[in-house]
Design a protein around this motif. Structure first.
Motif, PDB file in Angstrom:
ATOM      1  N   GLU A   1      61.900  40.159  54.407  1.00 38.95           N
ATOM      2  CA  GLU A   1      62.491  40.141  53.077  1.00 38.95           C
ATOM      3  C   GLU A   1      61.533  39.430  52.131  1.00 38.95           C
ATOM      4  O   GLU A   1      60.664  38.668  52.555  1.00 38.95           O
ATOM      5  CB  GLU A   1      63.841  39.399  53.084  1.00 38.95           C
ATOM      6  N   ALA A   2      61.725  39.671  50.838  1.00 33.49           N
ATOM      7  CA  ALA A   2      60.894  39.017  49.832  1.00 33.49           C
ATOM      8  C   ALA A   2      61.215  37.522  49.764  1.00 33.49           C
ATOM      9  O   ALA A   2      62.334  37.097  50.056  1.00 33.49           O
ATOM     10  CB  ALA A   2      61.120  39.660  48.470  1.00 33.49           C
ATOM     11  N   VAL A   3      60.217  36.735  49.395  1.00 33.62           N
ATOM     12  CA  VAL A   3      60.383  35.298  49.164  1.00 33.62           C
ATOM     13  C   VAL A   3      59.758  34.972  47.813  1.00 33.62           C
ATOM     14  O   VAL A   3      58.582  35.258  47.591  1.00 33.62           O
ATOM     15  CB  VAL A   3      59.714  34.446  50.259  1.00 33.62           C
ATOM     16  N   SER A   4      60.561  34.387  46.937  1.00 34.21           N
ATOM     17  CA  SER A   4      60.094  34.104  45.580  1.00 34.21           C
ATOM     18  C   SER A   4      60.206  32.618  45.270  1.00 34.21           C
ATOM     19  O   SER A   4      61.110  31.933  45.751  1.00 34.21           O
ATOM     20  CB  SER A   4      60.913  34.894  44.546  1.00 34.21           C
ATOM     21  N   GLY A   5      59.281  32.121  44.444  1.00 33.12           N
ATOM     22  CA  GLY A   5      59.357  30.764  43.920  1.00 33.12           C
ATOM     23  C   GLY A   5      60.215  30.758  42.665  1.00 33.12           C
ATOM     24  O   GLY A   5      60.850  31.763  42.340  1.00 33.12           O
ATOM     25  N   PRO A   6      60.330  29.641  41.987  1.00 32.40           N
ATOM     26  CA  PRO A   6      59.477  28.460  42.140  1.00 32.40           C
ATOM     27  C   PRO A   6      60.024  27.378  43.075  1.00 32.40           C
ATOM     28  O   PRO A   6      59.427  26.315  43.188  1.00 32.40           O
ATOM     29  CB  PRO A   6      59.417  27.919  40.707  1.00 32.40           C
ATOM     30  N   GLU A   7      61.166  27.632  43.714  1.00 30.00           N
ATOM     31  CA  GLU A   7      61.777  26.587  44.543  1.00 30.00           C
ATOM     32  C   GLU A   7      62.058  27.089  45.961  1.00 30.00           C
ATOM     33  O   GLU A   7      63.069  26.735  46.568  1.00 30.00           O
ATOM     34  CB  GLU A   7      63.056  26.078  43.878  1.00 30.00           C
ATOM     35  N   ALA A   8      61.158  27.898  46.487  1.00 32.76           N
ATOM     36  CA  ALA A   8      61.329  28.390  47.851  1.00 32.76           C
ATOM     37  C   ALA A   8      61.246  27.222  48.836  1.00 32.76           C
ATOM     38  O   ALA A   8      60.495  26.261  48.636  1.00 32.76           O
ATOM     39  CB  ALA A   8      60.249  29.419  48.177  1.00 32.76           C
TER      40      ALA A   8
ATOM     41  N   GLU B   1      63.353  26.744  54.922  1.00 38.47           N
ATOM     42  CA  GLU B   1      64.532  27.413  55.474  1.00 38.47           C
ATOM     43  C   GLU B   1      64.647  28.838  54.948  1.00 38.47           C
ATOM     44  O   GLU B   1      64.974  29.769  55.699  1.00 38.47           O
ATOM     45  CB  GLU B   1      65.785  26.614  55.135  1.00 38.47           C
ATOM     46  N   GLN B   2      64.360  29.031  53.662  1.00 38.69           N
ATOM     47  CA  GLN B   2      64.395  30.374  53.089  1.00 38.69           C
ATOM     48  C   GLN B   2      63.291  31.243  53.682  1.00 38.69           C
ATOM     49  O   GLN B   2      63.493  32.436  53.918  1.00 38.69           O
ATOM     50  CB  GLN B   2      64.255  30.289  51.568  1.00 38.69           C
ATOM     51  N   VAL B   3      62.144  30.641  53.920  1.00 36.77           N
ATOM     52  CA  VAL B   3      61.032  31.379  54.522  1.00 36.77           C
ATOM     53  C   VAL B   3      61.416  31.888  55.904  1.00 36.77           C
ATOM     54  O   VAL B   3      61.232  33.066  56.226  1.00 36.77           O
ATOM     55  CB  VAL B   3      59.772  30.493  54.601  1.00 36.77           C
ATOM     56  N   LEU B   4      61.979  31.015  56.738  1.00 32.49           N
ATOM     57  CA  LEU B   4      62.350  31.422  58.089  1.00 32.49           C
ATOM     58  C   LEU B   4      63.462  32.465  58.074  1.00 32.49           C
ATOM     59  O   LEU B   4      63.469  33.394  58.892  1.00 32.49           O
ATOM     60  CB  LEU B   4      62.774  30.204  58.904  1.00 32.49           C
ATOM     61  N   ALA B   5      64.395  32.336  57.134  1.00 28.81           N
ATOM     62  CA  ALA B   5      65.467  33.324  57.029  1.00 28.81           C
ATOM     63  C   ALA B   5      64.918  34.694  56.649  1.00 28.81           C
ATOM     64  O   ALA B   5      65.471  35.733  57.052  1.00 28.81           O
ATOM     65  CB  ALA B   5      66.506  32.866  56.009  1.00 28.81           C
ATOM     66  N   ALA B   6      63.837  34.703  55.878  1.00 29.89           N
ATOM     67  CA  ALA B   6      63.243  35.966  55.430  1.00 29.89           C
ATOM     68  C   ALA B   6      62.209  36.505  56.404  1.00 29.89           C
ATOM     69  O   ALA B   6      61.726  37.627  56.248  1.00 29.89           O
ATOM     70  CB  ALA B   6      62.582  35.770  54.061  1.00 29.89           C
TER      71      ALA B   6
ATOM     72  N   GLN C   1      56.382  39.782  49.483  1.00 26.71           N
ATOM     73  CA  GLN C   1      57.225  40.962  49.644  1.00 26.71           C
ATOM     74  C   GLN C   1      57.523  41.245  51.112  1.00 26.71           C
ATOM     75  O   GLN C   1      56.779  40.825  52.007  1.00 26.71           O
ATOM     76  CB  GLN C   1      56.536  42.180  49.020  1.00 26.71           C
ATOM     77  N   ALA C   2      58.614  41.961  51.354  1.00 22.86           N
ATOM     78  CA  ALA C   2      58.923  42.428  52.703  1.00 22.86           C
ATOM     79  C   ALA C   2      57.744  43.234  53.235  1.00 22.86           C
ATOM     80  O   ALA C   2      57.188  44.079  52.529  1.00 22.86           O
ATOM     81  CB  ALA C   2      60.190  43.273  52.695  1.00 22.86           C
TER      82      ALA C   2
END
Length: 263
Positions: A115-122, A125-130, A224-225
């Motif tokens: 999945e996509a990962v966007s800032g500015p506050e990534a 935990e969000q990275v691993l979920a994606a 991006q994914a």
């Protein structure tokens, strides 16, 4: 200064149409990191116009060992150009040594985003979920700057000293590992030449990827994914010569081996 002019100079050294070039911080007085990223972007656009592809991003200078080795104090990032991806088959890859100017090899953990990962506050935990899966990876870093006499703006402009990369099999179960304590060692023909663990990369490789997402946000870019992200070296880079074979051991996963060939 025109970023496109500097990009043209870098591309000539990348394709070996010219010899390695003097440090950009000397020849062009390049000091501003924002402008250095503009040079990197101009070079990427030049490569894309010639048929290049982008498989994802690489994060550089995340470990204290690499920062000390190259005399810099913060990470940088670059693009993974597809023409320098060497797929491994059954855990083995062959890479022509004469592809490079002054290659060095690093052991890393690669992320494959689902999945996509966007800032500015990534966040990590969000990275691993994606993240869809992770893999052991070798990055070959290379410098178009003569004798690796680089400062931070030099390596940023030089696509974060990207040379090439390969990965082992993707493994979704690695998401459940404590990445910070995941051990890694690199052997050259059976001799240990580097070792570290995930925490060498800013304490946690997932934190490195979050840093990247937040840094890219400032340039209007998101991860991006389908992107591959090399999260940073876990030990100092080791010089490479033709005929050498390197093996990467990451935890209990199957090893990844690279042989540098003459052609």
């Amino acid at each position: 200064m025109d970023p496109s002019d500097i990009a043209k100079t870098l591309d000539a050294a990348w394709t070996k149409q010219s010899a390695p070039i003097p440090p950009l911080t000397e020849s062009y007085g390049l000091e501003d990191t924002e402008f250095a990223y503009a040079v990197q972007m101009a070079w990427t656009e030049r490569r894309l116009a010639g048929g290049e592809g982008i498989l994802g991003r690489k994060i550089g200078l995340t470990s204290l060992a690499m920062q000390e080795q190259l005399g810099v104090s913060e990470p940088d990032y670059g693009s993974l150009w597809s023409s320098r991806y060497f797929p491994a088959k059954d855990g083995h890859a062959e890479i022509p040594a004469d592809t490079f100017v002054a290659p060095r090899i690093e052991g890393e953990i690669a992320f494959l985003l689902g999945e996509a990962v966007s800032g500015p506050e990534a966040t990590p935990e969000q990275v691993l979920a994606a993240t869809e899966a992770l893999a052991p990876a070798f990055e070959i870093v290379d410098s178009r700057i003569e004798d690796w006499r680089i400062k931070l703006p030099d390596t940023i402009a030089d696509n974060a000293s990207y040379g090439a990369f390969t990965t082992g099999p993707w493994d979704s179960s690695l998401k459940d590992s404590n990445l910070g304590s995941l051990p890694m060692r690199v052997e050259r023909s059976g001799e240990l030449v580097g070792e570290g663990e995930g925490s060498a990369a800013m304490g946690d490789p997932a934190l490195c990827v979050a840093w990247l997402a937040n840094k890219l946000h400032g340039f209007g870019i998101s991860l991006q994914a389908g992107d591959i992200v090399l999260s940073g070296a876990l030990a100092a880079a080791v010089p490479v010569t033709s005929g050498e074979e390197f093996t990467l051991h990451l935890g209990e996963k199957s090893p990844l081996t690279v042989k540098f060939t003459d052609d």
